[in-house]
Motif scaffolding. Sequence first.
Motif, PDB file in Angstrom:
ATOM      1  N   VAL A  90      -4.241  -3.077   7.889  1.00  0.00           N
ATOM      2  CA  VAL A  90      -3.622  -4.298   7.458  1.00  0.00           C
ATOM      3  C   VAL A  90      -2.681  -5.232   8.805  1.00  0.00           C
ATOM      4  CG1 VAL A  90      -1.154  -4.989   6.319  1.00  0.00           C
ATOM      5  CG2 VAL A  90      -2.702  -2.596   5.543  1.00  0.00           C
ATOM      6  N   ILE A 104       0.538   4.324   8.266  1.00  0.00           N
ATOM      7  CA  ILE A 104      -0.885   4.060   7.029  1.00  0.00           C
ATOM      8  C   ILE A 104      -0.613   2.834   7.066  1.00  0.00           C
ATOM      9  CG2 ILE A 104      -0.382   3.989   4.532  1.00  0.00           C
ATOM     10  CD1 ILE A 104       1.660   6.079   4.717  1.00  0.00           C
ATOM     11  N   GLY A 105       0.371   1.407   7.488  1.00  0.00           N
ATOM     12  CA  GLY A 105      -0.323   0.219   7.393  1.00  0.00           C
ATOM     13  C   GLY A 105      -1.518  -0.473   8.764  1.00  0.00           C
ATOM     14  N   LYS A 137      -4.691   1.676   7.630  1.00  0.00           N
ATOM     15  CA  LYS A 137      -4.919   0.850   6.287  1.00  0.00           C
ATOM     16  C   LYS A 137      -5.922  -0.276   6.249  1.00  0.00           C
ATOM     17  CE  LYS A 137      -5.152   3.221   2.900  1.00  0.00           C
ATOM     18  NZ  LYS A 137      -4.478   3.598   2.181  1.00  0.00           N
ATOM     19  N   GLU A 152       2.200  -9.989   8.113  1.00  0.00           N
ATOM     20  CA  GLU A 152       2.819  -9.564   6.747  1.00  0.00           C
ATOM     21  C   GLU A 152       3.771  -9.243   7.162  1.00  0.00           C
ATOM     22  OE1 GLU A 152       1.081  -9.771   4.319  1.00  0.00           O
ATOM     23  OE2 GLU A 152      -0.852  -9.614   4.602  1.00  0.00           O
ATOM     24  N   PHE A 153       4.870  -8.908   7.661  1.00  0.00           N
ATOM     25  CA  PHE A 153       6.261  -8.033   7.674  1.00  0.00           C
ATOM     26  C   PHE A 153       7.298  -9.989   7.952  1.00  0.00           C
ATOM     27  CE2 PHE A 153      10.508  -7.954  10.108  1.00  0.00           C
ATOM     28  CZ  PHE A 153      10.810  -6.939   9.089  1.00  0.00           C
ATOM     29  N   PHE A 199      10.798   6.825   7.691  1.00  0.00           N
ATOM     30  CA  PHE A 199       9.951   6.265   6.788  1.00  0.00           C
ATOM     31  C   PHE A 199       9.534   4.644   7.231  1.00  0.00           C
ATOM     32  CE2 PHE A 199      11.689   4.043   2.871  1.00  0.00           C
ATOM     33  CZ  PHE A 199      10.849   4.640   1.803  1.00  0.00           C
ATOM     34  N   ILE A 200       9.921   3.857   8.004  1.00  0.00           N
ATOM     35  CA  ILE A 200       9.650   3.163   7.700  1.00  0.00           C
ATOM     36  C   ILE A 200       8.605   3.244   9.487  1.00  0.00           C
ATOM     37  CG2 ILE A 200      10.211   1.352   9.945  1.00  0.00           C
ATOM     38  CD1 ILE A 200      12.846   1.281   9.654  1.00  0.00           C
ATOM     39  N   VAL A 215      -0.232  -5.928  10.545  1.00  0.00           N
ATOM     40  CA  VAL A 215       1.322  -5.165  10.098  1.00  0.00           C
ATOM     41  C   VAL A 215       2.446  -6.621  10.615  1.00  0.00           C
ATOM     42  CG1 VAL A 215       1.081  -2.795  10.083  1.00  0.00           C
ATOM     43  CG2 VAL A 215       0.950  -3.832  12.283  1.00  0.00           C
ATOM     44  N   LEU A 239       5.864   5.727   8.800  1.00  0.00           N
ATOM     45  CA  LEU A 239       5.136   6.219   7.911  1.00  0.00           C
ATOM     46  C   LEU A 239       3.979   5.195   7.697  1.00  0.00           C
ATOM     47  CD1 LEU A 239       6.328   9.178   5.507  1.00  0.00           C
ATOM     48  CD2 LEU A 239       4.519   8.716   7.010  1.00  0.00           C
ATOM     49  N   ILE A 240       5.500   3.696   7.014  1.00  0.00           N
ATOM     50  CA  ILE A 240       4.817   2.612   6.640  1.00  0.00           C
ATOM     51  C   ILE A 240       4.035   2.301   7.263  1.00  0.00           C
ATOM     52  CG2 ILE A 240       5.605   0.158   5.823  1.00  0.00           C
ATOM     53  CD1 ILE A 240       7.965   1.906   4.293  1.00  0.00           C
ATOM     54  N   MET A 241       4.447   1.449   9.500  1.00  0.00           N
ATOM     55  CA  MET A 241       3.695   1.136   9.984  1.00  0.00           C
ATOM     56  C   MET A 241       1.963   2.080  10.399  1.00  0.00           C
ATOM     57  SD  MET A 241       5.742  -1.518  11.515  1.00  0.00           S
ATOM     58  CE  MET A 241       6.664  -2.212  10.636  1.00  0.00           C
TER      59      MET A 241
END
Lengths: 197, 170
Positions: free
Chosen positions: B22, B16-17, B20, B27-28, B9-10, B24, B12-14
């Motif tokens: 981001v 995709i970030g 895109k 923002e974190f 889960f974590i 990361v 995937l967020i990274m």
Amino acid sequence: MINRIFAAMIALSVIFGTLSGNMDQVCDAALNSCVEAVDLFLYLLGGMCMWGGLMRIAEKAGITDALSELFKPLLKHIFKGLDLNGGAFRAICMNITANLLGLGNAATPLGLEAMRRLELEERPGNTTSRNMIMFVVLNTASITLIPTTAASLRIRHGSAAPMEILPCVLITSACALAAGLSSAAALDSISKRRKRK
Amino acid sequence: MSTYVIPVFIGLIMVIGIIKKVDVFGEFTDGAKESIGAAFEILPSLIALMTAIGMFKASGGLDMLSGIISPLTDLLGFPRECIPLALIRPISGSGALAVFESILTEVSPDSYAGRVASVVIGSTETTFYTIAVYYGITKVRNTRHAIASSLTADFTGFILSALTVRLFLH
């Protein structure tokens, strides 16, 4: 209500403690529960920072928007009058995702973020808004799809079929959630009608 | 299997970030910083409620209440062994797990009471803790019918646990 429960629990514990002769333990609990609360707070503090940070990345990367779209058709009937493109709704969707995946450690910090944003968006003041109640009921009724904790303890105690409880758990959770949400909706409309009179 | 869910889960967020574009890390840390202040809001109500819950648990009141309401639960077909579990479930998560553990030690997990206890643990949550923590972060002090509705859900869960086990597993 929280006032009465808080006072009643402490008063009752003095009465029951006297009757059962457990006053030593009650005294111990009175002095030491605050330390446990600080332990729990530290645990939550770490989790909130960690998931607050991840939530921010997920928002910037558009992940939360995709999740919101997924849940919108269902949740718009539960959360009335809430901005479905706002930050509170996105946090609610992240919390529900974590709950469904059985990530309790992530669900609480994300749920707290959702409550914070609900307060910012709805400005309820001293008295809770309708959507806050709906969200709290959603979280007090378990919406986990796979009962991992129960199953792992069943395995440890030698169950022949640890997961056989799954259909019962799913039906029970769904009915409990439905009962909680409909009672919240009913009590809300009753209190509104009273106010109008 | 379940150990994969959180890291994936974590991860995937990274991923995709990064795709895109981001920032990361920035923002974190920004998101985490905002959560620090919010977290401190919970501490006072956590101390108040946990003191009340701790004292109540220690007083032995739950055992006495179990004895008082057992005629009623017999009527509903709810096993006696599970009454302390149902009483402690809304107020303490770790307490409920301890009671669940002791039930499974006394009876088999595949007995009627063992199965009902498993369904109760799997399908309900620690209501008072959740309400205390969730409202603790806001300035709301009047929670209206939040507790009543949550307890309605819990009570429905207890009844249905016994009912579904009898329907599907016995």
